[in-house]
Scaffold this active site. Structure first.
Site, short mmCIF file in Angstrom:
data_model
loop_
_atom_site.label_atom_id
_atom_site.label_comp_id
_atom_site.label_asym_id
_atom_site.label_seq_id
_atom_site.Cartn_x
_atom_site.Cartn_y
_atom_site.Cartn_z
N ARG A 100 43.32 87.89 25.07
CA ARG A 100 43.99 88.58 26.18
C ARG A 100 43.40 89.98 26.26
NH1 ARG A 100 50.33 88.96 27.73
NH2 ARG A 100 49.75 86.89 28.48
N HIS A 127 45.08 84.50 35.03
CA HIS A 127 45.99 84.07 33.96
C HIS A 127 46.05 82.54 34.02
CE1 HIS A 127 48.86 84.22 30.90
NE2 HIS A 127 49.90 84.78 31.50
N GLN A 130 48.81 80.22 32.12
CA GLN A 130 50.13 80.29 32.75
C GLN A 130 50.19 79.42 34.00
OE1 GLN A 130 53.07 82.51 31.97
NE2 GLN A 130 53.92 80.97 33.34
N ASP A 218 55.91 88.00 40.69
CA ASP A 218 55.51 88.61 39.42
C ASP A 218 55.83 90.11 39.53
OD1 ASP A 218 54.34 89.09 36.93
OD2 ASP A 218 52.27 88.82 37.62
N CYS A 258 56.41 84.16 35.96
CA CYS A 258 55.78 83.96 34.65
C CYS A 258 56.51 84.71 33.53
CB CYS A 258 54.31 84.35 34.70
SG CYS A 258 54.02 86.10 35.07
N ARG A 286 54.58 76.23 28.59
CA ARG A 286 53.35 76.88 28.12
C ARG A 286 52.88 76.27 26.81
NH1 ARG A 286 52.51 82.27 29.41
NH2 ARG A 286 50.49 81.92 28.46
N1 CP Z 1 53.95 85.10 30.93
C1 CP Z 1 53.29 85.66 29.91
O1 CP Z 1 52.05 85.54 29.79
O2 CP Z 1 54.09 86.31 29.04
P1 CP Z 1 53.64 87.24 27.83
O3 CP Z 1 53.03 88.49 28.44
O4 CP Z 1 54.92 87.53 27.10
O5 CP Z 1 52.65 86.52 27.00
N1 NVA Z 2 50.64 90.22 36.11
C1 NVA Z 2 51.26 90.43 34.84
C2 NVA Z 2 51.46 89.13 34.13
C3 NVA Z 2 52.12 89.25 32.79
C4 NVA Z 2 52.29 87.94 32.08
C5 NVA Z 2 50.39 91.36 34.01
O1 NVA Z 2 49.16 91.21 34.04
O2 NVA Z 2 50.92 92.26 33.36
#
Ligand code: CP
Ligand code: NVA
Length: 305
Positions: A100, A127, A130, A218, A258, A286
């Site tokens: 990530r 993402h 997800q 989101d 998400c 997930r």
């Molecule tokens: N939805 C999601 O990716 O959550 P986290 O940021 O908690 O991993």
């Molecule tokens: N769009 C959000 C998703 C988090 C799971 C971010 O990137 O922070």
């Protein structure tokens, strides 16, 4: 055969997506066989995470493999070691890298230098884990998504871009309502349209939700955009998903997010906790989808040897 990466939903074919959904269905009913005994997967997080980190760690353990979680703080990455060096070291010790990070070019760099499968656990652009899991959740409820309409309300962010890729691969119609200046990535949009995908980008949330079986949103400021939060709150004020907007969708429509959610910003407490919300089911799935992705990628690697 070279190993495969999963940086985008477009890295899989529709047939492979169907196979992953089928496998996730099995993992949902029973703990997976320890098919990855003796393997090691490193999880590298350069941003915060709760769901992704825990679901990957649990899933890897359920498959019989060993997860190693590496945060930036405390590693040599924080002290400036080049990513291409880190990539070769991690690939030497481990069978796959889950990462990530911020810029998408960073995970592409990791994939270039690491000679093992690299899985995108979120970048600023995409993402995919997800959204693949969200499509699985929707398909379990409504059957094949082809011919259905899905709505996205709010920021044209990493989630929105992945929904566009998913629409292209699974053949459903997607309508995104975004404020001006916050539209999704134009290259991703163009590629989907070129493939014949019906993707509408509008400014009116009521137009987007019409006849949609799922209403997605989101946060208004994603990780790394904290300094823009106030300005974004103003730009997105009319993009909150509330009961009235849900009532304008198809009668059977579900609410999806998400998570983490900001109640009272992009969604009301009533919708998030209401009977149309499937956010907890979404989060749980997930685990099964990621188990299926890891197993798929690592077994491909095994076939290659
Ligand atoms: N939805 C999601 O990716 O959550 P986290 O940021 O908690 O991993
Ligand atoms: N769009 C959000 C998703 C988090 C799971 C971010 O990137 O922070």
């Amino acid at each position: 055969m070279k190993h495969r990466d999963f940086l985008s939903i477009r890295d899989l074919s529709p047939a492979e997506i169907r196979a992953i959904f089928k496998r996730a269905e099995v993992f949902m009913k029973a703990c997976p066989p320890r098919s990855l005994e003796g393997r090691t997967v490193v999880l590298l997080f350069e941003k915060a995470s709760t769901r992704t980190r825990v679901s990957f760690e649990v899933g890897i353990a359920r498959l019989g493999a060993h997860p190693v979680v590496l945060g930036v703080e405390g590693s040599q990455i924080a002290r400036g070691e080049p990513l291409k060096d880190t990539a070769r070291i991690l690939a030497g010790y481990c069978d796959a890298v889950v990462m990530r990070t911020f810029g998408h070019e960073r995970i592409e760099e990791m994939a270039h230098w690491a000679d093992v499968p690299v899985i995108n656990a979120l970048t600023d652009l995409l993402h995919p884990c997800q959204v693949l899991s969200d499509c699985f959740t929707l398909q379990r409820r409504f059957g094949e998504l082809k011919g259905r309409k899905v709505a996205w309300i709010g920021d044209g962010n990493n989630m929105a871009n992945s929904w566009i890729n998913a629409a292209a691969m699974l053949g459903f119609e997607l309508a995104l309502a975004c404020p001006e200046g916050f539209e999704p990535d134009s290259d991703i949009l163009d590629a989907a349209r070129k493939d014949g995908t019906v993707v509408q980008v509008v400014h009116d949330p009521y137009v987007a939700v019409r006849k949609s079986v799922a209403v997605n949103t989101d946060v208004w400021a994603s990780m790394g955009q904290e300094a823009e939060a106030e300005q974004r709150r103003k730009a997105f004020a009319s993009y909150r998903v509330d009961e009235a907007l849900m009532d304008a969708a198809a009668p059977e429509a579900v609410f999806m997010h998400c998570l983490p959610a900001h109640r009272g910003e992009e969604v009301t407490e009533g919708v998030l906790e209401g009977k149309r919300s499937i956010v907890w089911e979404q989060a749980l799935n997930r685990l099964y989808i990621q188990e299926a992705i890891i197993e798929f990628l690592l077994q491909q690697g095994k076939e290659a040897t």
